[in-house]
Design a protein around this motif. Structure first.
Motif, PDB file in Angstrom:
ATOM      1  N   ASP A  90       3.407  11.538   0.423  1.00  0.00           N
ATOM      2  CA  ASP A  90       4.758  10.997   0.598  1.00  0.00           C
ATOM      3  C   ASP A  90       5.829  11.921   0.024  1.00  0.00           C
ATOM      4  O   ASP A  90       6.997  11.537  -0.098  1.00  0.00           O
ATOM      5  N   TRP A 130      -1.628   4.396   1.246  1.00  0.00           N
ATOM      6  CA  TRP A 130      -1.197   3.392   0.281  1.00  0.00           C
ATOM      7  C   TRP A 130      -2.153   2.200   0.271  1.00  0.00           C
ATOM      8  O   TRP A 130      -2.395   1.585  -0.778  1.00  0.00           O
ATOM      9  N   THR A 150      -1.855  10.276  -2.560  1.00  0.00           N
ATOM     10  CA  THR A 150      -0.916   9.415  -1.832  1.00  0.00           C
ATOM     11  C   THR A 150       0.523   9.782  -2.160  1.00  0.00           C
ATOM     12  O   THR A 150       1.382   9.851  -1.265  1.00  0.00           O
TER      13      THR A 150
END
Length: 275
Positions: A184, A124, A180
């Protein structure tokens, strides 16, 4: 291009101009060396292997194939050329060098920071840094469009180099965001991988279209933007037709958007020519 004399300048060089020239050169050398070391070019861990392989060519459907990253050698060569050219006689007080010098150095430092953040596994954080890098390159684009180069060498060092840089970073930003989100386990935001990948490829092409329209008076920048973005999109298409992560929908979308990215700046430039 301006017909103004190459030796002309809006004002005499100041001590601040001299400082800028030296700092940009030294900072550029350090940033390029740091980026090369951090990316694995000098024996370290390649970015594709950092952060658990989140940015590898098989990590997401919009990850470009590994050969795509060879464009960095061209971009780094251009940035080194810029660092040298801005130090040459007559450039200290050049309005364009004054306008972009610090911003170009900032872009190089952000690129080095991005590599360091990825190596640390902070995905992030890498998104925040690459978005900042993209914003800085957009500022450089605006300033390049508003201030014509006074010498052909300066056109190559600024227009062409920064165009390639911006075009590639536009695609890299898309790939970073996708990686990213995938890490996640957010994935395609409910759209599904294929649709999500096609949407992101389309976003990459739209960036080029916007740049081509805004910078239509400066094809020496917009055409390199299209070429670099098209290169990245084309390698996304190639990667989705082979290897462990194939996707026909994304491959077709990336192929079409690659053509759009390359062709649009050329078409816009030709449309501006007097008939």
């Amino acid at each position: 291009m301006s017909t103004e004399s190459p030796s002309a300048s809006s004002a005499p060089a100041t001590a601040g101009d001299r400082v800028r020239q030296v700092v940009v050169l030294l900072g550029s050398l350090l940033a390029i060396a740091g980026a090369a070391l951090g990316s694995g070019a000098a024996g370290g861990q390649p970015v594709s292997e950092a952060a658990g392989g989140a940015l590898s060519a098989e990590a997401t459907v919009v990850a470009p194939g590994s050969p795509a990253f060879s464009i960095w050698s061209v971009i780094y060569a251009g940035l080194l050329l810029f660092a040298i050219v801005q130090l040459l006689p007559g450039r200290a007080a050049d309005p364009r060098m004054r306008a972009v010098g610090w911003w170009v150095l900032g872009s190089m430092l952000l690129n080095a920071v991005w590599i360091g953040v990825v190596q640390a596994g902070w995905l992030w954080g890498s998104v925040l840094v690459i978005v900042a890098l993209l914003a800085v390159l957009c500022v450089v684009l605006v300033r390049i469009v508003r201030l014509p180069a006074r010498r052909p060498l300066d056109t190559v060092a600024t227009d062409v180099t920064m165009g390639l840089y911006l075009g590639w970073v536009s695609i890299a930003t898309i790939a970073d965001v996708a990686a990213t989100l995938a890490a996640d386990e957010v994935g395609g935001l409910g759209l599904g991988e294929s649709v999500w990948g096609a949407v992101l490829a389309g976003a990459g092409a739209l960036v080029v279209v916007a740049v081509a329209v805004f910078g239509r008076s400066r094809p020496t920048t917009t055409i390199p933007v299209g070429l670099a973005a098209g290169w990245g999109l084309a390698w996304i298409a190639v990667a989705r037709t082979q290897g462990p992560l194939t996707d026909v929908v994304v491959a077709v979308a990336a192929t079409i958007t690659a053509v759009v990215a390359v062709a649009t700046p050329v078409v816009v430039t030709l449309a501006r020519r007097p008939r």
